[in-house]
Design a protein around this motif. Structure first.
Motif, mmCIF file in Angstrom:
data_model
loop_
_atom_site.group_PDB
_atom_site.id
_atom_site.type_symbol
_atom_site.label_atom_id
_atom_site.label_comp_id
_atom_site.label_asym_id
_atom_site.label_seq_id
_atom_site.Cartn_x
_atom_site.Cartn_y
_atom_site.Cartn_z
ATOM 1 N N ARG A 216 0.781 -1.383 0.090
ATOM 2 C CA ARG A 216 -0.130 -0.105 0.035
ATOM 3 C C ARG A 216 0.880 1.121 0.103
ATOM 4 N N THR A 218 0.259 5.513 -0.095
ATOM 5 C CA THR A 218 -0.651 6.541 -0.118
ATOM 6 C C THR A 218 -0.236 7.624 0.133
ATOM 7 N N PRO A 323 -0.635 1.948 5.637
ATOM 8 C CA PRO A 323 0.224 1.773 4.339
ATOM 9 C C PRO A 323 1.682 1.575 4.465
#
Length: 456
Positions: A216, A218, A323
């Motif tokens: 992840r 972000t 994340p």
């Protein structure tokens, strides 16, 4: 970017194009330029100074100075007439990419409000150019410049949302937008408070792309489409460039586009709180205490420090997914400009490996950044007698550092976090870098992200 760029190296095209001869300062006699060009240079006192371009029917002399300007080709793209050109020498891949990027940046014009659209010279790119990488970078820079240069009358929170929707549609991303009083219902109280005084409703743009199972990443960008200062109103000169206060949002969208176009193996999330910091009877006030998504109460020291408030709610949302990497990008403080000026971008990061990788990438792609300290002793400057934290310090010291320390309180759940205090503007033009909106740090950031999470 109007310059035609062949996406494959074609020897026939290169042979037909007018040759550009690069000359370092003082190197005219030793160059491979034809005699007529050397004579032209001597008559005009040409010694190879950066950005000087001379041409005749036998080719082009391009000054590269001491060779330190990575974008020396931009001067040729800006000054040469319509036609096709190629360089007379070979470059390794890194330099070839910078040469072509410089050329493309030299063709950039913000002409949305111009009736006449000038033609641009065309380049047959060097053989070792990575076309997809260069075009991706050039388009990202152009996107940031276009968004930042657009006047606030045409770049409202709704217009910034539309720009995000256009990118999402092009790249196959999902986009959700929380608008107006929905922000209160969805627990984004500080985004709502900062933007509620404007006739253009505040909103949180939330773009997602990529495999759910992928690492992840972000991105969070400040999208203040105009900053009056709120009730702590700016003087007129202080408002002159405030159309650029959505520069962090523009950088976030451009970097997101680069990641998606390169098909990196990430689960990307791009968050842009988009507001106008306006003045009306319901504007938030200095000394107000605002709740936040994180649960911390925040005392307002000055309504002209609004960017960190909207970022805080967005960072809190981004952190909820824990994340692997979260990055905030914002035109946040004047203190950053006092410290490092308009061209050098301060960044904050506690991860030594990540910071080192960024510094190496910055040098490799000629995208300057400078690491600043998250100095914990300065956290006391953000203390409040009536709330959990004040969002600004009580004095004039370390403004960029204390802003980063404030944001860090809302980013703790991320496994790694970096913050960039951008200027997003170039006050003095250079070849390929016109006065106006400017992209900073995202090319270096892309290199770091691509190295960690390469394309599938």
């Amino acid at each position: 970017m109007r310059s035609e760029l062949l996406n494959e190296y074609e020897q026939n095209a290169a042979n037909a194009a007018r040759k550009i001869y690069c000359v370092r300062d003082g190197g005219l006699k030793e160059s491979d330029a034809p005699p007529s060009l050397k004579s032209l240079g001597e008559v005009n006192g040409f010694s190879g100074e950066t950005g000087v371009v001379l041409a005749n029917e036998d080719g082009v002399l391009l000054g590269t100075g001491d060779g330190e300007d990575a974008f020396f080709a931009a001067a040729a793209a800006e000054k040469l007439p319509d036609g096709q050109y190629s360089f007379d020498q070979e470059f390794d891949e890194r330099i070839a990419n910078l040469v072509v990027l410089g050329w493309l940046l030299g063709t950039y014009r913000f002409d949305r409000y111009k009736n006449q659209k000038p033609a641009s010279a065309s380049l047959v790119a060097p053989a070792k150019t990575d076309f997809s990488a260069v075009l991706r970078s050039a388009e990202a820079v152009g996107l940031v410049r276009d968004l930042v240069n657009t006047p606030a009358g045409d770049m409202s929170p709704a217009a910034l949302e539309q720009a995000a929707r256009n990118i999402a549609e092009t790249c196959g991303a999902q986009i959700d937008v929380t608008t107006g009083d929905e922000l209160l219902a969805e627990n984004f109280p500080m985004i709502h408070a900062v933007g509620r005084a404007s006739s253009s409703a505040p909103r949180l743009i939330d773009m997602r792309w990529g495999d759910e199972s992928a690492p992840r990443v972000t991105l969070v960008g400040k999208g203040v489409t105009f900053d009056s200062g709120g009730l702590n109103i700016k003087v007129g000169s202080g408002m002159a460039l405030m159309k650029k206060d959505m520069g962090g949002g523009a950088h976030t969208l451009a970097l997101a586009r680069m990641i998606m176009k390169a098909n990196l193996n990430v689960r990307l999330r791009a968050l842009v709180p988009a507001v106008e910091n306006a003045i009306s009877g319901n504007a938030f006030r200095p000394s107000d205490v605002l709740p936040s998504r994180k649960g911390l109460t925040v005392e307002i020291g000055n309504t002209d420090a609004e960017g960190r408030l909207i970022l805080a709610d967005a960072l809190a949302l981004g952190g909820e997914e824990k994340p692997d990497l979260m990055i905030s990008l914002a035109t946040l403080t004047g203190a950053a400009r006092v410290a490092l000026g308009p061209e050098l971008v301060p960044f904050y990061c506690d991860d030594e490996h990540l910071a080192s990788d960024l510094e190496a990438a910055s040098s490799h792609v000629a995208d300057p950044v400078w690491r600043m300290p998250l100095w914990r002793n300065y956290e006391s400057m953000l203390s409040s007698q009536i709330a959990d934290v004040n969002h600004i310090s009580g004095g004039s010291f370390a403004g960029s550092v204390t802003a980063a320390l404030f944001l860090k309180k809302f980013a703790l759940e991320a496994k790694a976090w970096m913050h960039f205090d951008l200027y997003a503007w170039r006050p003095k033009p250079l070849p390929g870098r016109p006065q106006g909106g400017e992209a900073q740090a995202i090319r270096a950031l892309f290199e770091v992200i691509a190295a960690r999470f390469p394309a599938r």
